[in-house]
Scaffold this active site. Structure first.
Site, PDB file in Angstrom:
ATOM      1  N   HIS A 133     -26.956 -96.071 -35.896  1.00 10.90           N
ATOM      2  CA  HIS A 133     -25.548 -95.792 -36.209  1.00 10.90           C
ATOM      3  C   HIS A 133     -24.686 -96.671 -35.323  1.00 10.90           C
ATOM      4  O   HIS A 133     -24.828 -96.658 -34.106  1.00 10.90           O
ATOM      5  CB  HIS A 133     -25.194 -94.329 -35.967  1.00 10.90           C
ATOM      6  CG  HIS A 133     -23.708 -94.096 -35.944  1.00 10.90           C
ATOM      7  ND1 HIS A 133     -22.888 -94.462 -36.999  1.00 10.90           N
ATOM      8  CD2 HIS A 133     -22.877 -93.593 -34.997  1.00 10.90           C
ATOM      9  CE1 HIS A 133     -21.637 -94.175 -36.689  1.00 10.90           C
ATOM     10  NE2 HIS A 133     -21.598 -93.653 -35.478  1.00 10.90           N
ATOM     11  N   GLU A 193     -22.936 -87.117 -32.346  1.00 12.57           N
ATOM     12  CA  GLU A 193     -23.261 -87.493 -33.726  1.00 12.57           C
ATOM     13  C   GLU A 193     -24.772 -87.560 -33.986  1.00 12.57           C
ATOM     14  O   GLU A 193     -25.198 -88.233 -34.927  1.00 12.57           O
ATOM     15  CB  GLU A 193     -22.623 -88.842 -34.071  1.00 12.57           C
ATOM     16  CG  GLU A 193     -21.114 -88.793 -34.095  1.00 12.57           C
ATOM     17  CD  GLU A 193     -20.529 -90.005 -34.800  1.00 12.57           C
ATOM     18  OE1 GLU A 193     -20.116 -89.860 -35.946  1.00 12.57           O
ATOM     19  OE2 GLU A 193     -20.525 -91.093 -34.189  1.00 12.57           O
ATOM     20  N   HIS A 228     -20.649 -98.942 -34.867  1.00 12.40           N
ATOM     21  CA  HIS A 228     -19.259 -99.192 -35.251  1.00 12.40           C
ATOM     22  C   HIS A 228     -19.064-100.705 -35.366  1.00 12.40           C
ATOM     23  O   HIS A 228     -17.987-101.206 -35.076  1.00 12.40           O
ATOM     24  CB  HIS A 228     -18.305 -98.607 -34.205  1.00 12.40           C
ATOM     25  CG  HIS A 228     -18.553 -97.169 -33.866  1.00 12.40           C
ATOM     26  ND1 HIS A 228     -18.229 -96.615 -32.656  1.00 12.40           N
ATOM     27  CD2 HIS A 228     -19.111 -96.170 -34.602  1.00 12.40           C
ATOM     28  CE1 HIS A 228     -18.563 -95.327 -32.653  1.00 12.40           C
ATOM     29  NE2 HIS A 228     -19.108 -95.037 -33.818  1.00 12.40           N
ATOM     30  N   HIS A 239     -14.818 -95.746 -39.763  1.00 13.54           N
ATOM     31  CA  HIS A 239     -15.667 -95.358 -38.639  1.00 13.54           C
ATOM     32  C   HIS A 239     -16.761 -96.399 -38.345  1.00 13.54           C
ATOM     33  O   HIS A 239     -16.750 -97.019 -37.287  1.00 13.54           O
ATOM     34  CB  HIS A 239     -16.263 -93.987 -38.965  1.00 13.54           C
ATOM     35  CG  HIS A 239     -17.193 -93.435 -37.928  1.00 13.54           C
ATOM     36  ND1 HIS A 239     -17.681 -92.149 -37.992  1.00 13.54           N
ATOM     37  CD2 HIS A 239     -17.747 -93.976 -36.815  1.00 13.54           C
ATOM     38  CE1 HIS A 239     -18.473 -91.924 -36.952  1.00 13.54           C
ATOM     39  NE2 HIS A 239     -18.526 -93.020 -36.230  1.00 13.54           N
TER      40      HIS A 239
END
Ligand code: MN
Length: 261
Positions: free
Chosen positions: A121, A102, A123, A192
């Site tokens: 980024h 990613e 989760h 996500h």
């Protein structure tokens, strides 16, 4: 026959990719690398990252490069694991190591947002409900004022169709995510996680942590009844104040995370 054709195309593309290998922008400031290593560990300590997720920073010598670890658990990242990428998310020298699937999140946001110097980024769990329901994530206290009035949600299904694995695994998806982020500081990714951006490592860590905290507190407050959120003006004023304060928690978090065992 078909297998041979695929192999031949693969060889041609392979040699093109080798030619397109980006040159290094030079050695980054060692303090920047030190802070990036620290950010990986701090974000794990704060419950934002776990075995997954990543943090990057724009190269201090070249705005068309960014730094991020190879594909690995953030808590284990050391200076040696930091790689340099161009904005097409090609590693200058991956040293034979795997890179994050990613990574397109990072390059495409750096391309779209010249003001952004660092990207997280994650989760992190508390924001997930706000990506899958009709309830918007909104700032309920001054610490999360950087979120503005509310937080946009990226619906990958609109771009990748109904059968994707939800990962931002190519430039097209990265571009669409950057578009959903627009000029904001946080974007949720339905089903996500989220992406947080900032103008420095200490600021993006602060934002990633307090976005997660706001989500937890907002869920609690909503159980109690009607919630009073910050106005756009309060959010703007508090965000300005907080930007002058990010070094205070950063120094603490960094020291704790980097303490020798
Ligand atoms: Mn992810």
């Amino acid at each position: 026959m078909r297998a041979f054709a695929v192999l031949a195309i693969g060889l041609v593309l392979g040699s093109t990719a080798a030619l397109a290998q980006p040159k290094s922008a030079g050695t980054p400031d060692p303090r920047l690398v030190e802070d990036l290593v620290a950010a990986n560990r701090v974000l794990v300590d704060l419950g934002v990252l776990d075995g997954f997720g990543h943090v990057s920073v724009r190269h201090d010598k070249d705005a068309s490069r960014y730094l991020m670890s190879r594909s690995m658990a953030p808590a284990l990242v050391k200076a040696d694991d930091i790689l340099e990428f161009d904005l097409d998310n090609v590693a200058v020298d991956a040293k034979g190591q795997a890179v994050f699937l990613e990574r397109f999140i990072h390059g495409e946001i750096y391309k779209a947002r010249p003001d952004v110097k660092a990207v997280v980024h994650s989760h992190s769990p508390s924001v997930i409900p706000f990506g899958v329901s009709k309830t918007r994530l909104r700032p309920i206290y001054h610490m999360s004022s950087f979120m503005g009035l509310d937080v946009p949600v990226f619906e990958i299904r609109e771009v990748a169709g109904p059968a994707s694995d939800l990962l931002v695994r190519n430039a097209g998806l990265g571009t669409a995510l950057a578009k959903a982020l627009s000029d904001k500081t946080v974007v949720l990714m339905r089903g996500h996680g989220s992406v947080t951006v900032g103008t420095s490592i200490p600021q993006v860590v602060f934002r990633a942590y307090y976005a997660e905290m706001n989500a937890r507190l907002q869920s609690e407050a909503m159980r109690l009844g009607e919630v009073t959120y910050l106005t756009a003006e309060e959010a703007a004023a508090a965000a300005k104040t907080n930007d002058g304060q990010v070094m205070r928690p950063w120094e603490l978090w960094k020291r704790k995370a980097m303490k020798p065992e």
